[in-house]
Design an enzyme around this catalytic site. Structure first.
Site, PDB file in Angstrom:
ATOM      1  N   LYS A  85       0.821  -1.221   0.000  1.00  0.00           N
ATOM      2  CA  LYS A  85       0.000   0.000   0.000  1.00  0.00           C
ATOM      3  C   LYS A  85       0.853   1.268   0.000  1.00  0.00           C
ATOM      4  CE  LYS A  85      -4.365  -1.615   1.788  1.00  0.00           C
ATOM      5  NZ  LYS A  85      -4.139  -3.089   1.911  1.00  0.00           N
ATOM      6  N   GLU A 107     -10.887   6.718   2.526  1.00  0.00           N
ATOM      7  CA  GLU A 107     -11.769   5.853   3.303  1.00  0.00           C
ATOM      8  C   GLU A 107     -11.000   4.577   3.568  1.00  0.00           C
ATOM      9  OE1 GLU A 107     -11.982   5.477  -0.003  1.00  0.00           O
ATOM     10  OE2 GLU A 107     -11.894   3.289  -0.037  1.00  0.00           O
ATOM     11  N   SER A 377       2.193  -9.783  -0.451  1.00  0.00           N
ATOM     12  CA  SER A 377       1.781  -8.375  -0.457  1.00  0.00           C
ATOM     13  C   SER A 377       2.007  -7.659   0.861  1.00  0.00           C
ATOM     14  CB  SER A 377       0.305  -8.273  -0.854  1.00  0.00           C
ATOM     15  OG  SER A 377      -0.498  -9.098  -0.027  1.00  0.00           O
TER      16      SER A 377
HETATM   17  C1  LIG Z   1      -4.935  -4.138   1.340  1.00  0.00           C
HETATM   18  C2  LIG Z   1      -4.191  -5.381   1.157  1.00  0.00           C
HETATM   19  C3  LIG Z   1      -4.490  -6.279   0.100  1.00  0.00           C
HETATM   20  C4  LIG Z   1      -5.638  -6.098  -0.859  1.00  0.00           C
HETATM   21  O1  LIG Z   1      -5.523  -5.036  -1.729  1.00  0.00           O
HETATM   22  P1  LIG Z   1      -5.204  -5.211  -3.286  1.00  0.00           P
HETATM   23  O2  LIG Z   1      -5.561  -3.886  -3.835  1.00  0.00           O
HETATM   24  O3  LIG Z   1      -6.060  -6.321  -3.817  1.00  0.00           O
HETATM   25  O4  LIG Z   1      -3.760  -5.532  -3.397  1.00  0.00           O
HETATM   26  C5  LIG Z   1      -3.688  -7.396  -0.063  1.00  0.00           C
HETATM   27  N1  LIG Z   1      -2.680  -7.664   0.789  1.00  0.00           N
HETATM   28  C6  LIG Z   1      -2.378  -6.844   1.819  1.00  0.00           C
HETATM   29  C7  LIG Z   1      -1.254  -7.212   2.720  1.00  0.00           C
HETATM   30  C8  LIG Z   1      -3.122  -5.678   2.041  1.00  0.00           C
HETATM   31  O5  LIG Z   1      -2.823  -4.887   3.073  1.00  0.00           O
END
Ligand SMILES: *Cc1c(COP(=O)(O)O)cnc(C)c1O
Length: 408
Positions: A85, A107, A377
């Protein structure tokens, strides 16, 4: 094709009063995109403030354990605030500064995007207001705590179901009256154009790095790339490094919750998910909605995947067959998380663990000279409340009760 459309998906369904603001945003975004020094400024910022380039880690133990394809893990968990993010919010921060605006709003559901935005606002010296459903404020106290300490104002939204979509409506209401000095930081590759394209551009840094890294470490392209899909930003980020390589299969993993057949999930692209085409939140995509177009309640163990819509870019890539979709259930997610911790000493976020589920299923069916990349992620240690609860850990419960007693 019309700008901002991906096949039949996307668009910019915005109220008349916001037209001028979107024009200004499009202009600054297009000029930044055409300016190589802007991208360099972004890369430098992410190198000095976050942890870029993030490593690509060869998961040697897991590879041996599963006995198939070589497994590589792209380490977005090592970003500041613990997930990909940061890439998006810092990029938008640079654009806000270019536009000369002084305030940002966002948001947030689980609070992760709120924390990332508050961090960015503090760093750039912007005022910051975060809209959050009252229900979510109560559930996500640690993130609310950090947002406030980082200097943001957190506004609990009491409308409707008091969750994410109500917070989104409130943020749009704010923007209509404040657009002269305020930018709305959308957190994923969704919403009206230019947001899907713009957020995908900032997140493409993941794929650009991963492509170089896999070539250096494996000597050629990977056979498959796995990423979890909520809105779709981390997936689009890594996929863009390989979209033009037809030999690389791209797999998006959605939240299967209690199972697709139960209806308690947040999957929009797999067979039987029940999602249908609709226009909401400023764009056209596949939504989980009633026949009357009311957004449905979704479920996932991972708050970040608990979302009714999906990126219009991914809806199109899925329809064209370029991205294959799968779903992972809550139970499978906990198993994959356990295995990853034990074998590699890595703690993926609940969201990221969805990608691990599918990779762990498929790797053993592949040959030893093949390779796959899993996009990790985010990190899971920040999810300790949810993870400890899911593992049903008795000593954790005793600890929480004891802590509560100390505050009485
Ligand atoms: C917010 C988040 C996601 C989901 O968001 P995408 O826009 O689909 O990438 C995935 N993994 C983590 C660790 C997140 O914080």
């Amino acid at each position: 094709m019309k700008k901002g459309y991906y096949g039949q998906w996307g668009g910019a369904f915005i109220p008349e009063v916001l037209q001028a603001t979107f024009e200004a945003l499009n202009k600054v975004y297009e000029s930044a995109r055409a300016d190589a020094s802007f991208w360099q400024e972004y890369v430098d910022l992410m190198g000095n403030y976050s942890c870029r380039p993030t490593p690509l880690t060869y998961a040697e133990n897991m590879t041996r354990h599963l006995g198939g394809a070589k497994i590589y893990i792209k380490r977005e968990d090592l970003n500041h605030t613990g997930a990909h993010k940061a890439n998006n919010v810092m990029g938008q921060g640079l654009l806000v500064r270019r536009m000369g605006k002084k305030r940002v709003i966002a948001e947030t559901g689980a609070g992760q995007h709120g924390v990332a935005t508050a961090t960015m606002a503090a760093r750039f010296g912007f005022a910051c207001t975060i809209y959050m459903g009252e229900e979510d404020v109560a559930r996500q106290r640690p993130n609310v705590f950090w947002m406030e300490k980082l200097g943001a104002t957190v506004v609990p939204v009491t409308d409707g179901s008091r969750t994410l979509k109500d917070a989104m409506n409130e943020a749009f209401r704010d923007w209509v009256t404040s657009m002269d000095d305020t930018h709305y930081v959308i957190g994923t590759v969704c919403g009206p154009h230019p947001f899907p394209e713009m957020v995908a551009w900032f997140q493409s840094i993941i794929g650009i790095e991963a492509r170089k890294q896999i070539l250096a470490q494996h000597g050629r392209m990977p056979d498959r790339v796995y990423a979890c899909v909520g809105g779709g930003s981390n997936a689009m980020g890594i996929f863009q490094g390989f979209l033009d390589e037809p030999g690389v299969e791209l797999i998006g993993v959605e939240a299967g919750g209690h199972g697709i057949a139960t209806g308690r999930h947040a999957s929009r692209m797999v067979e039987g998910s029940g999602a249908s085409a609709g226009v909401a939140q400023g764009y056209k995509t596949k939504f989980l909605q009633s026949p009357e177009g009311q957004m449905l309640d979704t479920h996932s163990i991972a708050a970040g995947l608990d979302y009714v819509g999906i990126s219009p870019i991914l809806a199109d890539l899925g329809e064209k067959g370029r991205v294959r979709f799968a779903a992972a259930t809550d139970r499978e997610v906990i198993e994959a998380l356990s295995l990853t911790m034990r074998k590699e000493g890595l703690i993926p976020a609940m969201e990221s663990s969805h990608a691990f589920v599918q990779a762990i299923k498929e790797a053993p069916t592949m040959s030893k000279d093949q390779a796959i990349i899993i996009n990790m992620s985010g990190r899971g240690d920040k999810d300790i409340f949810t993870i400890a609860h899911a593992f049903d850990d008795p000593s954790w419960k005793a600890f929480i009760v004891k802590r509560a007693d100390e505050y009485r």
